[in-house]
Design a protein around this motif. Structure first.
Motif, PDB file in Angstrom:
ATOM      1  N   MET A 137      54.625  62.506 168.446  1.00 20.66           N
ATOM      2  CA  MET A 137      55.388  62.181 167.246  1.00 20.66           C
ATOM      3  C   MET A 137      54.509  61.798 166.052  1.00 20.66           C
ATOM      4  O   MET A 137      54.551  62.434 165.013  1.00 20.66           O
ATOM      5  N   ASP A 138      53.709  60.779 166.211  1.00 20.62           N
ATOM      6  CA  ASP A 138      52.946  60.282 165.068  1.00 20.62           C
ATOM      7  C   ASP A 138      51.875  61.271 164.613  1.00 20.62           C
ATOM      8  O   ASP A 138      51.697  61.506 163.411  1.00 20.62           O
ATOM      9  N   TYR A 194      53.535  64.003 162.716  1.00 20.43           N
ATOM     10  CA  TYR A 194      53.927  63.561 161.381  1.00 20.43           C
ATOM     11  C   TYR A 194      52.725  63.615 160.449  1.00 20.43           C
ATOM     12  O   TYR A 194      52.788  64.151 159.338  1.00 20.43           O
ATOM     13  N   ASN A 214      61.512  64.573 159.850  1.00 16.57           N
ATOM     14  CA  ASN A 214      61.402  63.201 159.360  1.00 16.57           C
ATOM     15  C   ASN A 214      60.514  63.142 158.114  1.00 16.57           C
ATOM     16  O   ASN A 214      60.831  62.458 157.137  1.00 16.57           O
ATOM     17  N   PHE A 227      62.440  64.455 155.212  1.00 13.97           N
ATOM     18  CA  PHE A 227      63.426  63.456 154.804  1.00 13.97           C
ATOM     19  C   PHE A 227      62.755  62.377 153.956  1.00 13.97           C
ATOM     20  O   PHE A 227      63.226  62.011 152.888  1.00 13.97           O
ATOM     21  N   ASP A 228      61.635  61.911 154.454  1.00 18.82           N
ATOM     22  CA  ASP A 228      60.935  60.808 153.780  1.00 18.82           C
ATOM     23  C   ASP A 228      60.380  61.221 152.420  1.00 18.82           C
ATOM     24  O   ASP A 228      60.189  60.384 151.545  1.00 18.82           O
ATOM     25  N   SER A 240      71.675  69.279 167.810  1.00 20.84           N
ATOM     26  CA  SER A 240      71.894  67.850 167.636  1.00 20.84           C
ATOM     27  C   SER A 240      71.057  67.288 166.493  1.00 20.84           C
ATOM     28  O   SER A 240      71.105  66.099 166.204  1.00 20.84           O
ATOM     29  N   LEU A 241      70.281  68.155 165.849  1.00 19.44           N
ATOM     30  CA  LEU A 241      69.481  67.696 164.713  1.00 19.44           C
ATOM     31  C   LEU A 241      70.262  67.884 163.415  1.00 19.44           C
ATOM     32  O   LEU A 241      71.216  68.655 163.347  1.00 19.44           O
ATOM     33  N   ARG A 242      69.831  67.166 162.383  1.00 16.23           N
ATOM     34  CA  ARG A 242      70.402  67.371 161.055  1.00 16.23           C
ATOM     35  C   ARG A 242      69.277  67.609 160.085  1.00 16.23           C
ATOM     36  O   ARG A 242      68.374  66.783 160.016  1.00 16.23           O
ATOM     37  N   PRO A 243      69.279  68.689 159.310  1.00 16.54           N
ATOM     38  CA  PRO A 243      70.316  69.701 159.401  1.00 16.54           C
ATOM     39  C   PRO A 243      70.267  70.437 160.727  1.00 16.54           C
ATOM     40  O   PRO A 243      69.242  70.421 161.395  1.00 16.54           O
ATOM     41  N   ASN A 279      74.805  61.743 163.051  1.00 14.80           N
ATOM     42  CA  ASN A 279      75.124  63.120 162.693  1.00 14.80           C
ATOM     43  C   ASN A 279      76.486  63.207 162.006  1.00 14.80           C
ATOM     44  O   ASN A 279      76.653  63.907 161.011  1.00 14.80           O
ATOM     45  N   PHE A 292      76.128  61.948 158.519  1.00 14.43           N
ATOM     46  CA  PHE A 292      75.437  62.967 157.722  1.00 14.43           C
ATOM     47  C   PHE A 292      76.417  64.052 157.301  1.00 14.43           C
ATOM     48  O   PHE A 292      76.496  64.435 156.127  1.00 14.43           O
ATOM     49  N   ARG A 348      66.263  59.145 161.419  1.00 14.41           N
ATOM     50  CA  ARG A 348      66.386  58.979 159.976  1.00 14.41           C
ATOM     51  C   ARG A 348      67.837  58.774 159.637  1.00 14.41           C
ATOM     52  O   ARG A 348      68.665  59.594 160.015  1.00 14.41           O
TER      53      ARG A 348
END
Lengths: 351, 351
Positions: A234-235, A238, A266, A269-270, A292-295, B266, B269, B294
DNA sequence: CTGTTAGCGCATTCAT
DNA sequence: ATGAATGCGCTAACAG
């Protein structure tokens, strides 16, 4: 109430005033035990709280009904939170249980052949599902030599003899993703992949190959910088995305790893990078995850439940000594959702 | 090249012109084997490709160095994608491996005592980590009766004798979450929890108790509708949140399940409900997970790595027959991030 | 330092 | 229909 020692088949025999053979027969529902004696034995079992020793049974029969799942310890952390692994793992265990097997989770100290073989050979299991180590030619040879049934979770060799795996068509995966982006008029595309010791995992190599095929077909010259190596955690992901976007502003991204995909989203988004208005994104992996993610993410969808079940089938065939029927790799599908859009010069660019 | 049958210790003995005892001694690195004979044996082993039978060793020693992890089959799908489970699972396997044990994944057909016991008793493992079934009093009794070492992943009984688990202080968890929201001037709070057969899992009951404690302290009357039961799977959760928000508009939400939390985010969102401007949200579970969402989610943080390691320690103590030293439940902490804001009438309300 | 012997718990011949 | 005997592969007690 409790015995000092757990009762054995002998204790039961004594209690029921029969011999161990008879007890064994009722335990194995053998043919023709007189109902009366049968009942006597059952009563004795009940009275003593007897439980047959699984250990002894395995010892006798040579079958443990255990399948070893082998993972490198260094991988386990990363792998455990990866949606593709979870899907495989779930499918693997469900299929195994359906077939009457349990899954034994085995980790090797490192991800090399010696370490893998070291733990595998000292395990009680009828066969092994191996999450490929970095190099596996020697491992394969050692397993063959020791006559240990195994399968790999991915293509592990270019030798056509080595077909103990179930894979998806990853060239196709890279191709359909690339083609779709090119159809959407994207040219400034980046393909984010993990890397192991500077090289690529076989499936990533295949995906890159497919991507190149699409580029060629559309007359877009391939350049090295189109492939971006970013670690799968993850980190680190990123940070890798951050680094990329400081020097480069692609209009479309293909991301080969689910965790990196989340990290990238992420980051966007940030930093106010809008998907898909400013940037198109395509993921690779199990479809439910990207949904299950957005978008909602456009993704190259792999049917991991299918391939995992096939993998178990394959292993069971090997265990039973049956001739192995190799499975055609299944083609992944592109599932188009909300993270990809047509590129045009007029589109708003991030500042 | 390959033997018809795998070589046994006898074959090695014969090959090395010694007895099996001597072979056994070099295998177990016993004291005092003459270097010369030792080498002879080693050579024979090498020549024959001999691998000691783990099965026989387990049979002899009675120790398998396997820990069974028991899960209800009906739970496995839900549980596998749950961040808390993943964190526990990862910590469990890592700790087990560190202690020289492997994890055997065992699923029961259903989540009741009989089904659990049925699979447990027929397994080769030195002890069992049990993901609590719906009711476990009879299971516990049966395990005790059969003298099988076990631990539960959560508080499984109100009997102070039953302390074979490692838990967190869930009353505290519900309390600090509720208190924080009340401090932020929220009154219209909803606590979303899962439910099993109309009732609550023990830890949810505790969290609710803690929430009620906070309410009482702030003089806010508790009402039944403050507790909202929503199933823990993605789609059902999404629908459950939808249903809730059609009839109710809380200003703050506590969500006891990670998947439900994702589903809720979600939903927000998709429907333009801004977090935290329109709605404050608090999650429960491992902190890393909520940090990857997020907006970054405020959450009640549980140290699952710690409790999982302690759980393995506890089980190993039982296996070794040592007196068990119960562990104080660790207090969860509130990690404040970006999903919670002070409530004021002036705040923009969603249309 | 090494060989002999016995036995772990069970299933499976072979008799009866 | 049941009992007696044997052995799976290995370790450990006891000799020597």
């Amino acid at each position: 109430m409790r015995q000092i020692k757990k009762p054995t088949i002998r204790d039961v025999a004594q209690e029921a005033k029969v011999t161990t053979s008879t007890v064994s027969r009722v335990l194995n529902e053998s043919t023709l035990v007189k109902p009366r004696t049968r009942q006597k034995v059952l009563d004795a079992i009940e009275r003593l709280g007897y439980i047959p020793s699984k250990t002894a049974r395995i010892f006798k029969s040579g079958k443990s009904y255990i399948l070893g799942l082998v993972i490198g310890q260094s991988h386990i952390s990363n792998i455990m939170f990866n949606a593709g692994f979870q899907a495989q793992f779930k499918a693997l265990t469900e299929k195994a249980h359906k077939e009457g097997y349990n899954i034994l989770l085995i980790t090797a100290a490192t991800a090399d052949s010696e370490s893998y073989f070291e733990v595998i050979k000292n395990q009680v299991a009828d066969g092994f599902i191996i999450f490929s180590p970095s190099q596996n030619d020697t491992l394969t040879a050692m397993l063959e030599e020791a006559d240990i049934p195994y399968v790999y979770n991915m293509k592990y060799s270019d030798n056509p003899q080595d077909r103990y795996y179930v894979s998806s068509d990853d060239v196709e995966g890279g191709y359909i993703a690339g083609k779709y982006l090119l159809d959407l008029n994207h040219k400034h595309i980046r393909f984010v992949v993990g890397s192991v010791k500077g090289g690529y995992l076989p499936f990533n190599a295949d995906r890159i190959r497919g991507f190149q095929k699409a580029l060629k077909q559309y007359g877009v010259p391939f350049q090295e910088e189109m492939i971006v190596k970013i670690p799968g955690q993850m980190d680190e992901s990123y940070n890798g995305i951050h680094k990329l976007f400081q020097t480069d502003r692609p209009t479309a991204l293909m991301i080969s790893n689910e965790i990196t995909t989340v990290a990238a989203l992420n980051y966007f988004f940030d930093h106010g990078i809008r998907v898909p208005q400013d940037l198109s994104v395509i993921g690779f992996g199990p479809s439910e995850f990207f949904r299950s993610l957005r978008p909602n993410l456009t993704n190259v969808s792999y049917d991991l439940a299918w391939s995992s079940a096939k993998l178990v089938d394959l292993l069971l065939q090997r265990i039973e000594g049956k001739p192995v029927t190799p499975e055609m790799p299944k083609k992944p599908e592109l599932v188009i959702r909300d993270s990809t859009a047509r590129y045009s010069e007029a589109a708003p660019k991030p500042s």
